[in-house]
Design a protein around this motif. Structure first.
Motif, PDB file in Angstrom:
ATOM      1  N   ARG A  58       0.840  -1.211   0.000  1.00 19.45           N
ATOM      2  CA  ARG A  58       0.000   0.000   0.000  1.00 19.45           C
ATOM      3  C   ARG A  58       0.869   1.253   0.000  1.00 19.45           C
ATOM      4  O   ARG A  58       0.584   2.224  -0.695  1.00 19.45           O
ATOM      5  CB  ARG A  58      -0.916   0.008   1.224  1.00 19.45           C
ATOM      6  N   ALA A  59       1.913   1.198   0.818  1.00 19.65           N
ATOM      7  CA  ALA A  59       2.806   2.363   0.892  1.00 19.65           C
ATOM      8  C   ALA A  59       3.490   2.598  -0.445  1.00 19.65           C
ATOM      9  O   ALA A  59       3.622   3.749  -0.889  1.00 19.65           O
ATOM     10  CB  ALA A  59       3.845   2.151   1.992  1.00 19.65           C
ATOM     11  N   GLN A  60       3.931   1.554  -1.088  1.00 24.39           N
ATOM     12  CA  GLN A  60       4.596   1.708  -2.390  1.00 24.39           C
ATOM     13  C   GLN A  60       3.621   2.234  -3.438  1.00 24.39           C
ATOM     14  O   GLN A  60       3.970   3.090  -4.251  1.00 24.39           O
ATOM     15  CB  GLN A  60       5.185   0.371  -2.850  1.00 24.39           C
ATOM     16  N   ALA A  61       2.388   1.708  -3.391  1.00 29.79           N
ATOM     17  CA  ALA A  61       1.396   2.187  -4.361  1.00 29.79           C
ATOM     18  C   ALA A  61       1.084   3.658  -4.110  1.00 29.79           C
ATOM     19  O   ALA A  61       0.991   4.450  -5.046  1.00 29.79           O
ATOM     20  CB  ALA A  61       0.122   1.356  -4.264  1.00 29.79           C
ATOM     21  N   GLY A  62       0.973   4.025  -2.848  1.00 32.28           N
ATOM     22  CA  GLY A  62       0.688   5.420  -2.518  1.00 32.28           C
ATOM     23  C   GLY A  62       1.860   6.326  -2.874  1.00 32.28           C
ATOM     24  O   GLY A  62       1.672   7.449  -3.363  1.00 32.28           O
ATOM     25  N   ALA A  63       3.080   5.869  -2.673  1.00 35.80           N
ATOM     26  CA  ALA A  63       4.265   6.683  -2.972  1.00 35.80           C
ATOM     27  C   ALA A  63       4.451   6.863  -4.472  1.00 35.80           C
ATOM     28  O   ALA A  63       5.009   7.863  -4.916  1.00 35.80           O
ATOM     29  CB  ALA A  63       5.510   6.029  -2.365  1.00 35.80           C
ATOM     30  N   SER A  64       3.969   5.932  -5.250  1.00 36.28           N
ATOM     31  CA  SER A  64       4.141   6.038  -6.699  1.00 36.28           C
ATOM     32  C   SER A  64       3.073   6.921  -7.329  1.00 36.28           C
ATOM     33  O   SER A  64       3.128   7.191  -8.524  1.00 36.28           O
ATOM     34  CB  SER A  64       4.121   4.646  -7.332  1.00 36.28           C
TER      35      SER A  64
END
Length: 175
Positions: free
Chosen positions: A64-70
């Protein structure tokens, strides 16, 4: 002589019964060990399942964090990927539980077999004791039947037979 034979028979009977009880005690101890292993496996599996849930939660959080950061929204493909990962995590947890249940069932079956073998040992010891009792008692002759009177040169002679050997009284003559 009769007392000695009775004592030997009693010892044989007692020994057979004691052997059966010892075998049963050993089988019961083995059964308790199997049951303890089954409980330990259940506890181990519960811990492993908790670890796997924690791992899956961390992986989901990181995704989730990676998706949000991208800058990608959580709808559509990323959400489907996260849901697929969560399903796979649940399958992994169920596999841990299933594997543990199989091991526990095996250990509980071993415990039941061990207890059954203990009961069989007791039964066999009872039959062995009975066999020893009958065998021992059959070797003891009835003194009224084992004593024979005969006369040699006018003197009474007494002889007794034990286990195939004939014993003659010292005052009896040779016949």
């Amino acid at each position: 002589m009769c007392t000695l034979a009775l004592l030997g028979t009693a010892l044989s009977v007692g020994g057979a019964l004691a052997e059966g009880q010892q075998s049963k005690q050993m089988a019961d101890a083995q059964a308790r060990a199997y049951e303890q292993q089954a409980r330990a496996d259940a506890q181990s599996a519960a811990f492993e399942q908790g670890q796997e849930r924690h791992k899956q939660d961390l992986l989901l959080s990181q995704a989730r964090a990676q998706a949000g950061a991208s800058g990608v929204g959580m709808a559509g493909s990323p959400a489907e990927v996260l849901a697929a990962n969560a399903r796979q995590g649940q399958i992994d947890i169920k596999a841990i539980r299933y594997s543990s249940q199989l091991r526990q069932n095996n250990l509980n079956s071993q415990a039941a077999i061990s207890r059954f073998s203990g009961r069989q040992a007791v039964t066999a010891s009872i039959f062995n004791a009975g066999n020893a009792l009958v065998g021992g008692l059959s070797k003891i002759q009835d003194p009224t039947k084992a004593t024979a009177s005969s006369t040699t040169a006018g003197a009474p002679t007494r002889s007794v037979t034990f286990g195939g050997s004939t014993l003659r009284a010292p005052w009896a003559g040779n016949t």
